[in-house]
Design a protein around this motif. Structure first.
Motif, short mmCIF file in Angstrom:
data_model
loop_
_atom_site.label_atom_id
_atom_site.label_comp_id
_atom_site.label_asym_id
_atom_site.label_seq_id
_atom_site.Cartn_x
_atom_site.Cartn_y
_atom_site.Cartn_z
N GLY A 195 0.78 -1.23 0.00
CA GLY A 195 0.00 0.00 0.00
C GLY A 195 0.81 1.28 0.00
N TYR A 196 0.21 2.32 0.56
CA TYR A 196 0.88 3.62 0.62
C TYR A 196 2.09 3.55 1.54
CZ TYR A 196 -2.89 5.91 -1.93
OH TYR A 196 -3.77 6.28 -2.90
N THR A 197 3.07 4.42 1.28
CA THR A 197 4.35 4.36 1.96
C THR A 197 4.57 5.59 2.85
OG1 THR A 197 5.51 5.55 0.20
CG2 THR A 197 5.29 3.15 -0.04
N GLN A 198 5.65 5.54 3.61
CA GLN A 198 6.03 6.68 4.42
C GLN A 198 6.32 7.89 3.53
OE1 GLN A 198 6.48 6.50 8.11
NE2 GLN A 198 6.11 8.66 7.62
N ALA A 199 6.92 7.66 2.38
CA ALA A 199 7.19 8.75 1.44
C ALA A 199 5.90 9.39 0.95
CB ALA A 199 8.02 8.24 0.26
N ASP A 200 4.86 8.59 0.72
CA ASP A 200 3.57 9.13 0.30
C ASP A 200 2.98 10.02 1.38
OD1 ASP A 200 3.63 7.74 -2.12
OD2 ASP A 200 2.64 5.98 -1.27
N VAL A 201 3.12 9.59 2.63
CA VAL A 201 2.59 10.38 3.76
C VAL A 201 3.39 11.66 3.93
CG1 VAL A 201 2.14 10.39 6.24
CG2 VAL A 201 1.71 8.32 4.91
N ASP A 202 4.71 11.52 3.95
CA ASP A 202 5.57 12.69 4.16
C ASP A 202 5.45 13.70 3.02
OD1 ASP A 202 6.42 11.46 6.46
OD2 ASP A 202 8.32 10.74 5.61
N GLY A 203 5.20 13.19 1.81
CA GLY A 203 5.08 14.07 0.65
C GLY A 203 3.70 14.64 0.44
N GLY A 204 2.76 14.32 1.31
CA GLY A 204 1.41 14.86 1.20
C GLY A 204 0.54 14.18 0.17
N LYS A 205 0.99 13.01 -0.33
CA LYS A 205 0.19 12.30 -1.32
C LYS A 205 -1.08 11.74 -0.71
CE LYS A 205 0.71 8.87 -5.01
NZ LYS A 205 1.63 7.91 -5.67
N ILE A 206 -1.01 11.40 0.59
CA ILE A 206 -2.18 10.89 1.30
C ILE A 206 -2.09 11.34 2.75
CG2 ILE A 206 -1.07 8.69 1.91
CD1 ILE A 206 -3.85 7.39 1.58
N ASP A 207 -3.22 11.66 3.33
CA ASP A 207 -3.28 12.02 4.74
C ASP A 207 -3.52 10.76 5.54
OD1 ASP A 207 -3.46 13.36 7.12
OD2 ASP A 207 -5.51 14.08 6.82
N ALA A 208 -2.56 10.40 6.38
CA ALA A 208 -2.68 9.14 7.12
C ALA A 208 -2.03 9.26 8.49
CB ALA A 208 -2.03 8.01 6.33
#
Length: 482
Positions: free
Chosen positions: A375-388
């Motif tokens: 699924g979504y990664t730490q990079a996705d979260v840190d980069g604002g791609k997804i709010d998690a």
């Protein structure tokens, strides 16, 4: 006479042979064109062989790191020496013979399954011939090893030709001292000092494996850290483990050349430094097998890297031509290649099909400890791609980990802040490839952390940490990391 749909598949790896099974089951006339043996690189030179080698290394690592703590006594036959030699050793020639035997057996099993399903297997190299015919058909020319050619007519063609190791101009493998990852299984003796160039998944897996088997390993990484494409917390754990076990990890050190000097190998770095070892393994990426196949002439668009462009149902830009696996550059995983191949056949033959969703793909790095993600990664979260929201729980707190002497690793889960729906996860532990499955199920089915937390787990078990992380995500009112 009832018309039968003709399918030609070029390449017998996971993308090709899984597609062949599906197409045959759906009643198509299937021909698989392959030059090396069904299973492809995944079975013959990559995934199956490397994981078989790693299985031996894993036993060595588990024994070396845990036997004293677990109270196991090893009789030392050299008591008069202050620093006795390693009691447990490995016969690499025997290990590699087993590796090759298992890979060949798996390839034969796949061939039997495909032919039993009704598909024809042809040995040779295939290429597309010209554009689509007026009747919508495609021509594939198959060239055998003896130079003879046969032309096949197909209603649809699947390209699943995989890739091959990338080589540096000044570091050409010779198969003896300078090796790519397909050549290591010809070694009969353990490398005394192994230099591994490349710290991606392949480089990290082999570096860890050979270190466990007894080699002195230097890992040359051009990036700031090992496994630059993986979760940063996971990569940090693995690099710490590597260094603690004695590996020389050279960060920000790009290799420019490698050459043999007698029975040694000298690797020259971009900054002029020279390091020496008995062997060198080049693990600097892969190149798609897309040249010389008439693809662009047939209307198939290639990316600048040489990979075939595909959409989410494996179509290329040429009507009636699909592609799957490493040649597409989508995700270099056997599971993804197989799914792409199956999707292609379902789509062309009119069966129900769901487009490829890469956010449900689980993957694993077979180091020790293993690193599994979905699924979504730490990079996705840190980069604002997804709010998690994120919670990470070290395995040190897990009772089963304590019993087994496991000190390194963690479980990390990402969930949506409002609904608590699980959108991703990371597991770093022994057998993380098995532990990631419940998180994969959660991601694929939009389960919530509450549902994960309320499911029973065995006590004591490593999987208990997954439920504990879910409980913490469910009860905490604010985001952040534990």
């Amino acid at each position: 006479m009832e018309y039968v749909t003709r399918i030609v598949i070029i390449g017998g790896g996971p993308g090709g042979y899984e597609a062949a099974l599906v197409a045959a089951q759906l009643g198509a006339e299937v021909t698989v064109v392959d030059c090396d043996g069904l299973g492809g690189a995944s079975v013959l030179t990559d995934c199956v062989p490397s994981k078989t080698l790693i299985a031996t290394a894993e036993v060595m690592t588990t024994f070396d790191s845990s036997y004293e703590e677990l109270g196991i006594i090893v009789a030392d036959d050299t008591p008069h020496i202050d620093t006795p030699a390693r009691v447990v050793g490995v016969d690499l020639g025997k290990v590699n013979r087993r590796v090759k035997r298992l890979a060949l057996a798996q390839s034969h099993d796949i061939t039997a399954s495909v032919t039993r399903a009704g598909a024809r297997v042809m040995r040779g190299r295939g290429r597309l011939e010209g554009m689509q015919g007026l009747d919508g058909s495609r021509k594939v020319v198959v060239r055998a090893a003896d130079g003879t050619e046969e032309t096949l007519v197909a209603d649809a063609v699947l390209i699943a030709t995989g890739g091959h190791p990338r080589e540096l101009p000044d570091a050409q493998p010779d198969g003896e001292r300078i090796l790519n990852w397909t050549q290591v299984y010809d070694l009969t003796e353990l490398p005394e000092e192994l230099i591994v160039v490349g710290s991606g998944v392949t480089g990290a897996e082999f570096a860890g494996a050979y270190q466990a088997l007894g080699s002195r390993v230097t890992l040359v990484s051009s990036r700031d850290r090992v496994l630059p494409g993986e979760d940063p917390d996971a990569a940090a754990v693995l690099e710490d483990v590597f260094r603690r076990r004695g590996m020389n990890v050279m960060a920000r050190s790009r290799a420019a050349a490698a050459k043999r000097v007698g029975d040694r190998v000298e690797v020259t770095l971009a900054d002029g430094r020279v390091i020496s070892g008995s062997h060198c393994l080049m693990a600097v990426g892969a190149i798609p097998n897309s040249e010389g196949m008439g693809l662009e002439e047939a209307g198939v668009k290639l990316r600048e890297s040489g990979h075939i462009w595909t959409d989410k149902v494996s179509r290329t830009t040429a009507p009636g031509v699909y592609a799957a696996g490493d040649v597409t550059g989508v995700f270099a995983l056997a599971s993804v290649a197989a799914m792409q191949g199956r999707i292609a056949m379902y789509h062309f033959l009119g069966d129900a099909v769901a487009p490829l969703n890469l956010k449900t793909v689980s993957s694993n790095v077979f180091t020790d400890p293993e690193i599994a993600t979905v699924g979504y990664t730490q990079a996705d979260v840190d980069g604002g791609k997804i709010d998690a929201r994120v919670v990470k729980l070290p395995l040190l707190r897990n009772p089963r980990a304590k019993m087994q002497g496991i000190r390194d690793g963690f479980v990390k889960i990402f969930c949506r802040p409002g609904t608590g729906i699980v959108v991703g996860g990371v597991v770093v532990s022994p057998r993380a490839s098995e532990l990631i499955h419940p998180i994969s199920i959660a991601v694929d089915n939009n389960l919530t952390v509450e549902q994960i937390a309320n499911a029973f787990t065995v006590y004591p078990s490593l999987s208990g940490s997954i439920a504990e992380v879910a409980r913490q995500l469910h009860t905490r009112k604010s985001g952040g990391e534990l």
